[in-house]
Design an enzyme around this catalytic site. Structure first.
Site, short mmCIF file in Angstrom:
data_model
loop_
_atom_site.label_atom_id
_atom_site.label_comp_id
_atom_site.label_asym_id
_atom_site.label_seq_id
_atom_site.Cartn_x
_atom_site.Cartn_y
_atom_site.Cartn_z
CE LYS A 78 1.16 4.80 -0.10
NZ LYS A 78 1.60 4.72 -1.55
CD GLN A 127 4.25 6.21 -3.55
OE1 GLN A 127 3.85 5.46 -2.70
NE2 GLN A 127 3.35 7.01 -4.01
CG ASP A 169 -0.78 -0.28 -5.85
OD1 ASP A 169 -1.42 0.30 -4.86
OD2 ASP A 169 0.32 0.43 -6.10
#
Length: 299
Positions: free
Chosen positions: A53, A97, A120
């Site tokens: 990422k 994460q 998210d």
């Protein structure tokens, strides 16, 4: 549609187009959007995902920083870091994460992320905005699927859509996005009786159940568009296993269009994460401009 000629809805070109858009929009902002990546522990998969990422963010022209915390991190320490990142005006988006180490509860951590920085799209405020048709940050995989369909010119408005799988990460928010796009939506799941009868009604069938080959060719309406979100590893003779989706490969003989596994939905998730970071930065910039508009002060 002739049998065996299902159009392939490839993910990489759609993801590249989304990343190009993110790059262009980021370039119009006065400050480079910044993504804070929070990783706890050294789980090999998490280390790899976070590294990927950060690398992709740099390719798009975004800045990022990996906040790597030890396995011994306490819940209080994790929440304190999130509070710090929430308060930092240089941070556009925050991603925690998952999975976290077993002694940490992910729910308070995800809830602690400010909705404006929740790239998210999982905070209840963003979930509520989605289901009420209001602006907000959307979960990455469902939003990425919508971008994939748009890139390949697959119509959504007015179609009969069936989503198989009701997880908070994919199925539920995807149903909301489809409703907002004026599709007629059925959300099916493990307790749905005669699943095949439901899926055969779909012009657009999206499967995110986490069960290899759950959807067989006879469960698909001829000519339907099928989006396979599943990633399952099945055994092979060499012992290495191979990746396959929730939809049986024979679906290509029935469907009009089909996403491959791998190479379909997968690339869209990270691309949408970076787009969400840019969207968050744009909104924070707009809010800052609004707050700086001169006006009368109440004394």
């Amino acid at each position: 549609m002739t049998q065996g000629t299902a159009r392939v809805l490839s993910g990489p070109p759609a993801a590249a187009a989304l990343l190009d858009e993110a790059r262009r929009r980021a370039g119009r902002l006065p400050a480079v959007p910044h993504l804070a990546l929070v990783r706890v522990g050294e789980d090999p998969a998490s280390v790899s995902y976070v590294r990927g990422k950060a690398k992709k963010a740099a390719e798009v022209g975004l800045s990022s920083h990996v906040h790597a915390l030890p396995d011994t991190t306490t819940q209080a320490d994790l929440l304190a870091l999130i509070d710090q990142l929430n308060a930092d005006p240089a941070v556009s988006g925050i991603l925690v994460q998952l999975p976290l180490p077993a002694h940490l509860d992910p729910a308070p951590a995800l809830l602690a992320v400010h909705p404006a920085k929740d790239v998210d799209g999982l905070h209840p405020a963003n979930t509520g905005a989605l289901w009420n048709g209001h602006p907000g940050l959307r979960p990455c995989t469902p939003a990425g699927i919508m971008a994939l369909l748009a890139h390949h010119g697959v119509p959504v408005r007015g179609v009969r859509a069936v989503v198989v799988g009701r997880s908070a990460l994919v199925g539920r928010p995807l149903a909301g996005l489809l409703l907002n796009a004026d599709a007629t939506v059925t959300l099916a799941h493990g307790a749905t009786p005669d699943l095949g009868q439901v899926t055969r009604e779909a012009d657009l069938l999206i499967v995110a159940a986490g069960q290899a080959h759950l959807i067989t060719p006879d469960m698909i309406k001829p000519g339907a568009t099928v989006v396979d979100v599943g990633i399952n590893r099945v055994p092979t003779e060499d012992g290495k296993g191979r990746l396959t989706g929730d939809v049986h490969p024979g679906a290509a003989q029935v469907a009009g269009a089909l996403t491959p596994v791998p190479g379909g939905v997968g690339p869209m998730t990270v691309a949408q994460l970076l787009m969400n970071t840019v969207i968050a930065a744009e909104r924070q910039h707009d809010q800052l401009l609004t707050s700086e508009v001169p006006g009368e002060h109440v004394r």
